[in-house]
Design a protein around this motif. Structure first.
Motif, short mmCIF file in Angstrom:
data_model
loop_
_atom_site.label_atom_id
_atom_site.label_comp_id
_atom_site.label_asym_id
_atom_site.label_seq_id
_atom_site.Cartn_x
_atom_site.Cartn_y
_atom_site.Cartn_z
N LEU A 37 0.83 -1.20 0.00
CA LEU A 37 0.00 0.00 0.00
C LEU A 37 0.87 1.25 0.00
O LEU A 37 2.01 1.23 0.46
N VAL A 38 0.32 2.34 -0.51
CA VAL A 38 1.06 3.59 -0.65
C VAL A 38 0.81 4.50 0.55
O VAL A 38 -0.35 4.73 0.93
N ALA A 39 1.88 5.01 1.14
CA ALA A 39 1.76 5.97 2.24
C ALA A 39 1.43 7.34 1.66
O ALA A 39 2.21 7.89 0.89
N ILE A 40 0.24 7.87 1.99
CA ILE A 40 -0.18 9.17 1.44
C ILE A 40 -0.30 10.25 2.51
O ILE A 40 -0.46 11.42 2.19
N GLY A 41 -0.22 9.85 3.78
CA GLY A 41 -0.34 10.82 4.85
C GLY A 41 0.17 10.25 6.16
O GLY A 41 0.51 9.07 6.24
N ALA A 42 0.24 11.10 7.17
CA ALA A 42 0.74 10.66 8.46
C ALA A 42 0.18 11.57 9.55
O ALA A 42 -0.29 12.69 9.28
N GLU A 43 0.24 11.07 10.78
CA GLU A 43 -0.16 11.86 11.93
C GLU A 43 1.02 11.95 12.87
O GLU A 43 1.77 10.98 13.05
N TRP A 44 1.22 13.13 13.45
CA TRP A 44 2.35 13.31 14.38
C TRP A 44 2.23 12.33 15.54
O TRP A 44 1.14 12.03 16.01
N GLY A 45 3.40 11.85 15.98
CA GLY A 45 3.43 10.95 17.12
C GLY A 45 3.25 11.69 18.44
O GLY A 45 3.12 12.92 18.46
N GLU A 46 3.24 10.94 19.52
CA GLU A 46 3.09 11.53 20.84
C GLU A 46 4.22 11.07 21.75
O GLU A 46 4.91 10.09 21.46
N GLY A 47 4.41 11.79 22.85
CA GLY A 47 5.46 11.42 23.81
C GLY A 47 6.84 11.52 23.18
O GLY A 47 7.18 12.53 22.56
N LYS A 48 7.63 10.46 23.31
CA LYS A 48 8.99 10.49 22.78
C LYS A 48 9.01 10.47 21.25
O LYS A 48 10.05 10.72 20.64
N ARG A 49 7.84 10.19 20.65
CA ARG A 49 7.75 10.19 19.19
C ARG A 49 7.08 11.46 18.65
O ARG A 49 6.66 11.51 17.51
N ALA A 50 6.98 12.47 19.49
CA ALA A 50 6.28 13.69 19.10
C ALA A 50 6.98 14.44 17.97
O ALA A 50 6.37 15.26 17.29
N HIS A 51 8.28 14.17 17.77
CA HIS A 51 9.04 14.90 16.75
C HIS A 51 9.06 14.16 15.40
O HIS A 51 9.68 14.62 14.46
N VAL A 52 8.37 13.03 15.32
CA VAL A 52 8.30 12.27 14.06
C VAL A 52 6.84 11.88 13.79
O VAL A 52 5.98 12.06 14.64
#
Length: 546
Positions: A421-436
């Motif tokens: 499947l093709v990645a077309i979007g993303a949601e910001w992470g939380e906690g220690k992953r908030a910067h990715v």
């Protein structure tokens, strides 16, 4: 031809719903294009200025577009992003912003199709430390001269995202209708040439020109693909079958003429300089001029290593000599497409295999030919014990069909069901992953569009999330709250436990317990699964709904 004619045609195509109406409009337009412009016209309608095998790549990300549009319209970057977020489509946003541009020639120049194509060539050929500035200058010049409508479709081509609903199928039929030739001839020529622009030019010369298309060394063709299935069903349908190991490696196509060899990836990119050791192995394994199809795997202590290890070599641009020492690669060849000028595509697989083993001294993949279910299953488990993914089942009488996923090759592996499947979007992470990015929106193909079907957050390591963020952050086209949408570039292999019907996704289906398996760097987004694939898998489990 004026580029404005091309842009107006694209706008008309966008407004058409029916496939047949689209083909009629395209075929009429194609008849009007003069021969020098015809290949360019056809390539640009697909949104691809250069064939897949060409070394020329635009390589333009949204950020360069933002900067160019900001300069030409007298806005700052934040205003450009604000307009984009409100419109939701970069092409339409550029069209809207160019309505009031400040750095302008006031349309004193009329762009021609050839001039736009020449600019794309200059962008692709820009090299060195100042290449980014040169690309920026060229794009700024295009936008300063272009009308708003032209700017819309220049943007679509630059980002390889035309969104007008024209794929190779529609274009094939339009070319056939325009020049009164059989669509099968057009398709066969495209399978070999991998350049719909060149195919259209040949079609304009008549069926004889199309009929004499030939494979050429150092001009790669798309690779034949396999479908999923079971050993028992293939035996029931075909009887005797050829069984080969399914490797967890990277597909390649090898071309040799004399002492010169070149290697191409699944996406038809020239990877010769990254794999000098593999090229040398194959050069020394035959005295013939030929085209081979195979898969390269990484080996350590006699065992195959994971797919990602191979990709490190395929991506390598610098320090190749050190990489050769660190990662040992071995080619496994399973097909031959051309031998000493003779095209072998239409010969049976069993005959091609016989020729392959006669002309190649080493590296031909092991093969079992059998109709015995128990014997084939034992071979399958032997492949797994040896560290491979499973086996491939191939029909002995099958021809080689470039780029096609038919019933003649079937892959058997024990892993959880997966989809590409093709990645077309993303949601910001939380906690220690908030910067990715912490989770990704995934889409399947449908009628040359990408339709959302699922999200995935599990199975991704911190290292992978960091790499994906650094890779995709310059591809962002707009955002909505915590959601980021970017240009579709990357294919994810996604495992799942079940396919379910879902009104929450446009495609009508979604995945239960989706899990990230790996990035398929070796696959183009055109090789992602379709909504039709997903529906077929769903109906296989729920036959009562057919």
């Amino acid at each position: 031809m004026n580029f404005l004619f091309f842009a107006e045609l694209c706008r008309k195509i966008e407004s058409i719903k029916g496939r047949l109406d689209t083909i009629d409009l395209l075929s009429n337009a194609i008849r009007e294009v003069e021969c020098p412009d015809l290949p360019i016209f056809v390539r640009l309608i697909l949104g691809k200025p250069f064939p897949d095998w060409s070394p020329l790549k635009l390589g333009i990300g949204p950020n360069l577009l933002y900067e160019s549009v900001a300069y030409v319209t007298g806005r700052n970057r934040e205003k450009v992003l604000s307009t984009l977020n409100s419109v939701g489509d970069l092409g339409r946003a550029v069209e809207e912003m160019l309505e009031s541009k400040s750095q302008t020639s006031f349309f004193s120049e009329e762009l021609t199709l050839a001039e736009v194509y020449s600019s794309f060539e200059a962008i692709a050929q820009a090299e060195g430390g100042k290449s980014q500035k040169e690309r920026l200058r060229i794009i700024q010049r295009l936008f300063s001269v272009a009308t708003p409508l032209e700017g819309h479709y220049i943007t679509g081509i630059l980002l390889d995202d035309m969104r007008i609903g024209v794929g190779e199928g529609n274009l094939r039929d339009a070319i056939a209708k325009a020049f009164d030739v059989d669509s099968g001839l057009v398709e066969h020529a495209q399978q070999i040439l991998n350049d719909m622009g060149e195919v259209a030019l040949l079609a304009s010369q008549g069926k004889e020109a199309l009929s004499h298309v030939r494979l050429h060394l150092f001009h790669p063709v798309r690779m034949m693909l396999a479908r999923q299935g079971t050993i028992s069903e293939v035996i029931a349908d075909a009887g005797t079958i050829a069984v080969e190991y399914k490797y967890d490696g990277a597909r390649f196509q090898f071309h040799k003429q004399g002492s010169t060899g070149r290697m191409y990836s699944r996406k038809l990119e020239d990877v010769t300089n990254s794999l000098p050791d593999v090229v040398s192995m194959l050069l020394n394994a035959t005295d013939h001029n030929l085209i081979l199809d195979g898969e390269v795997i990484a080996i350590k202590d006699g065992r195959p290593m994971p797919f990602q290890t191979v990709l490190k070599r395929f991506r390598r641009k610098h320090g190749v000599a050190d990489a050769v020492e660190a990662i040992k690669l071995v080619p496994n060849v399973f097909d031959i497409l051309l031998l000493d000028g003779e095209i072998l595509l239409d010969q049976s697989f069993s005959e091609r295999r016989k020729i392959l083993t006669e002309v190649l001294r080493d590296y031909a993949t092991p093969q079992l030919v059998s109709s015995d279910l128990i014997e084939i299953e034992q071979y399958y488990h032997q492949a797994l014990d040896n560290g491979h993914e499973g086996v491939m089942l191939k029909l002995p009488n099958s021809r080689y069909t470039p780029g096609m996923r038919g019933k003649d090759w079937v892959k058997i592996k024990p892993e959880v069901d997966t989809l590409d499947l093709v990645a077309i979007g993303a949601e910001w992470g939380e906690g220690k992953r908030a910067h990715v990015y912490g989770s990704f929106l995934l889409a399947a193909r449908q009628d040359d569009q990408l339709v959302p079907v699922s999200r995935v957050a599990t199975g991704l390591s911190d290292e992978q999330l960091t790499w994906l963020y650094s890779t995709l952050k310059d591809e962002v086209i707009h955002s909505e709250g915590k959601m980021i949408f970017f240009e579709p570039r990357i294919v994810f292999e996604i495992g799942y436990s079940e396919i379910q019907q879902s009104p929450n996704y446009e495609g009508g289906f979604t995945l239960r317990f989706p899990r990230f398996v790996r990035v398929r760097d070796d696959k183009d987004i055109r090789e992602a699964n379709t909504i039709g694939d997903i529906e077929e898998r769903y109906l296989t489990i729920h036959p009562e709904l057919r």
